[in-house]
Design a protein around this motif. Structure first.
Motif, short mmCIF file in Angstrom:
data_model
loop_
_atom_site.label_atom_id
_atom_site.label_comp_id
_atom_site.label_asym_id
_atom_site.label_seq_id
_atom_site.Cartn_x
_atom_site.Cartn_y
_atom_site.Cartn_z
N GLU A 149 0.82 -1.21 0.00
CA GLU A 149 0.00 0.00 0.00
C GLU A 149 0.85 1.27 0.00
N TYR A 150 2.09 1.17 0.42
CA TYR A 150 2.98 2.32 0.44
C TYR A 150 3.68 2.55 -0.91
N GLY A 151 3.79 1.51 -1.72
CA GLY A 151 4.42 1.65 -3.03
C GLY A 151 5.93 1.84 -2.98
N LEU A 152 6.59 1.35 -1.95
CA LEU A 152 8.03 1.56 -1.80
C LEU A 152 8.88 0.61 -2.64
N PHE A 153 8.31 -0.52 -3.05
CA PHE A 153 9.03 -1.51 -3.86
C PHE A 153 8.24 -1.83 -5.12
N SER A 154 8.97 -2.15 -6.17
CA SER A 154 8.33 -2.67 -7.38
C SER A 154 8.51 -4.18 -7.50
N ASP A 155 9.43 -4.74 -6.72
CA ASP A 155 9.70 -6.17 -6.75
C ASP A 155 10.20 -6.57 -5.37
N TYR A 156 9.38 -7.34 -4.64
CA TYR A 156 9.75 -7.71 -3.27
C TYR A 156 10.79 -8.82 -3.23
N ALA A 157 10.66 -9.79 -4.12
CA ALA A 157 11.57 -10.93 -4.11
C ALA A 157 13.01 -10.51 -4.34
N ASN A 158 13.22 -9.48 -5.19
CA ASN A 158 14.56 -8.98 -5.47
C ASN A 158 14.87 -7.68 -4.74
N GLN A 159 13.94 -7.25 -3.89
CA GLN A 159 14.10 -5.99 -3.16
C GLN A 159 14.45 -4.85 -4.10
N TYR A 193 6.77 -11.10 5.23
CA TYR A 193 6.47 -11.50 3.87
C TYR A 193 5.73 -12.84 3.81
N ASP A 194 4.89 -12.97 2.77
CA ASP A 194 4.26 -14.25 2.50
C ASP A 194 5.28 -15.16 1.81
N GLU A 195 4.95 -16.43 1.65
CA GLU A 195 5.89 -17.39 1.11
C GLU A 195 6.25 -17.09 -0.35
N GLU A 196 5.32 -16.52 -1.10
CA GLU A 196 5.58 -16.20 -2.51
C GLU A 196 6.30 -14.87 -2.70
N LEU A 197 6.51 -14.13 -1.61
CA LEU A 197 7.15 -12.82 -1.65
C LEU A 197 6.41 -11.84 -2.57
N LYS A 198 5.09 -11.96 -2.57
CA LYS A 198 4.28 -11.04 -3.36
C LYS A 198 3.89 -9.81 -2.55
N ASP A 199 3.92 -9.94 -1.23
CA ASP A 199 3.58 -8.82 -0.36
C ASP A 199 4.01 -9.17 1.06
N ALA A 200 3.86 -8.20 1.97
CA ALA A 200 4.18 -8.41 3.39
C ALA A 200 3.05 -7.85 4.23
N CYS A 243 19.15 -7.77 -3.96
CA CYS A 243 19.66 -9.11 -3.72
C CYS A 243 20.86 -9.44 -4.60
N ALA A 244 20.96 -8.81 -5.74
CA ALA A 244 22.11 -9.04 -6.61
C ALA A 244 23.36 -8.35 -6.09
N LEU A 245 23.18 -7.40 -5.17
CA LEU A 245 24.31 -6.67 -4.61
C LEU A 245 24.46 -6.95 -3.12
N VAL A 246 24.02 -8.13 -2.69
CA VAL A 246 23.98 -8.44 -1.27
C VAL A 246 25.37 -8.38 -0.63
N ALA A 247 26.42 -8.72 -1.37
CA ALA A 247 27.76 -8.68 -0.78
C ALA A 247 28.14 -7.26 -0.39
N ARG A 248 27.60 -6.28 -1.09
CA ARG A 248 27.90 -4.88 -0.77
C ARG A 248 26.97 -4.34 0.31
#
Length: 224
Positions: free
Chosen positions: A43-53, A142-149, A216-221
């Motif tokens: 509802e806040y619109g802060l992410f466009s993709d939760y699974a990849n943050q 988050y739900d198991e599908e990472l579609k929302d929290a 998630c692709a930059l998790v090491a950083r």
């Protein structure tokens, strides 16, 4: 002395348009300022993709020099400041963020810490929202599908398993804090307040990618 601090803040808070291929999502400023928290993180619109943050346009990642330890969890940090506004410098404490700002922190566990960019279990996202009467904190699991929290005012305990850097099997009961537990860590001078984004904790170079990439692709950083 503070040149790098100001550079980081300028990049994080004012120069969003320099990052190409920005993810599209519409931030709901009215929901951020509402007295009641949203039931769903979406509802806040802060992410466009939760699974990849993947943050929405105007939501920018940052990192801290000295992050807090939280049961080995990896963390993705983001900040949102309303369009046309900016945070101001404070010599000792947290930057002065304008009303409508949000500090976002997601907690996650890779299945194997030797490959932190793969098979990441995202647990929760915590929001610190600067409202008219001060800061407010909410935790979303988050739900198991990472579609929302979903909002968890009373907190939650979740079993988590992973393999550490040495190849050992590890586990813990991860605790999502309730409202009072948030206040226990975030109270300063009897007021609820952020902890991390102080000048001394931001005084480092943070290299933003030329092309927008998922957190998630930059998790090491960003893992701290």
């Amino acid at each position: 002395m503070f040149r790098r601090v100001l550079s980081v803040l300028a990049a994080a808070l004012l120069s969003m348009t320099t990052i190409a291929a920005v993810a599209r999502a519409e931030i709901n400023d009215a929901a951020l300022l509402a007295a009641r928290p949203a039931k769903l993180l979406s509802e806040y619109g802060l992410f466009s993709d939760y699974a990849n943050q993947m943050p929405a346009e105007g939501v920018v990642p940052y990192a801290l020099i000295t992050p807090l330890f939280t049961d080995y969890a990896h963390k993705f940090r983001f900040v949102y400041v309303p369009k046309g506004e900016h945070a101001t410098y404070d010599a000792k404490e947290v930057m002065n963020f304008p009303v409508g700002s949000v500090l976002v922190k997601t907690f996650a566990y890779p299945a194997d810490f030797r490959a932190p960019e793969k098979d990441i279990r995202i647990i929760e996202t915590r929001l610190l929202i600067r409202q008219e009467k001060g800061w407010n904190a909410w935790a979303y699991v988050y739900d198991e599908e990472l579609k929302d929290a979903v909002l968890k005012v009373a907190g939650k305990t979740l079993p988590v398993e992973w393999t550490d850097e040495a190849g050992n099997a590890r586990s813990t009961n991860y605790v999502v804090p309730n409202k009072n537990q948030c206040k226990g860590c975030h109270t300063y001078n009897k007021e609820f307040s952020p902890i991390g984004p102080k000048a001394r904790n931001l005084n480092m170079d943070y290299k933003y990618p030329a092309v927008r990439k998922p957190a998630c692709a930059l998790v090491a950083r960003w893992r701290a």
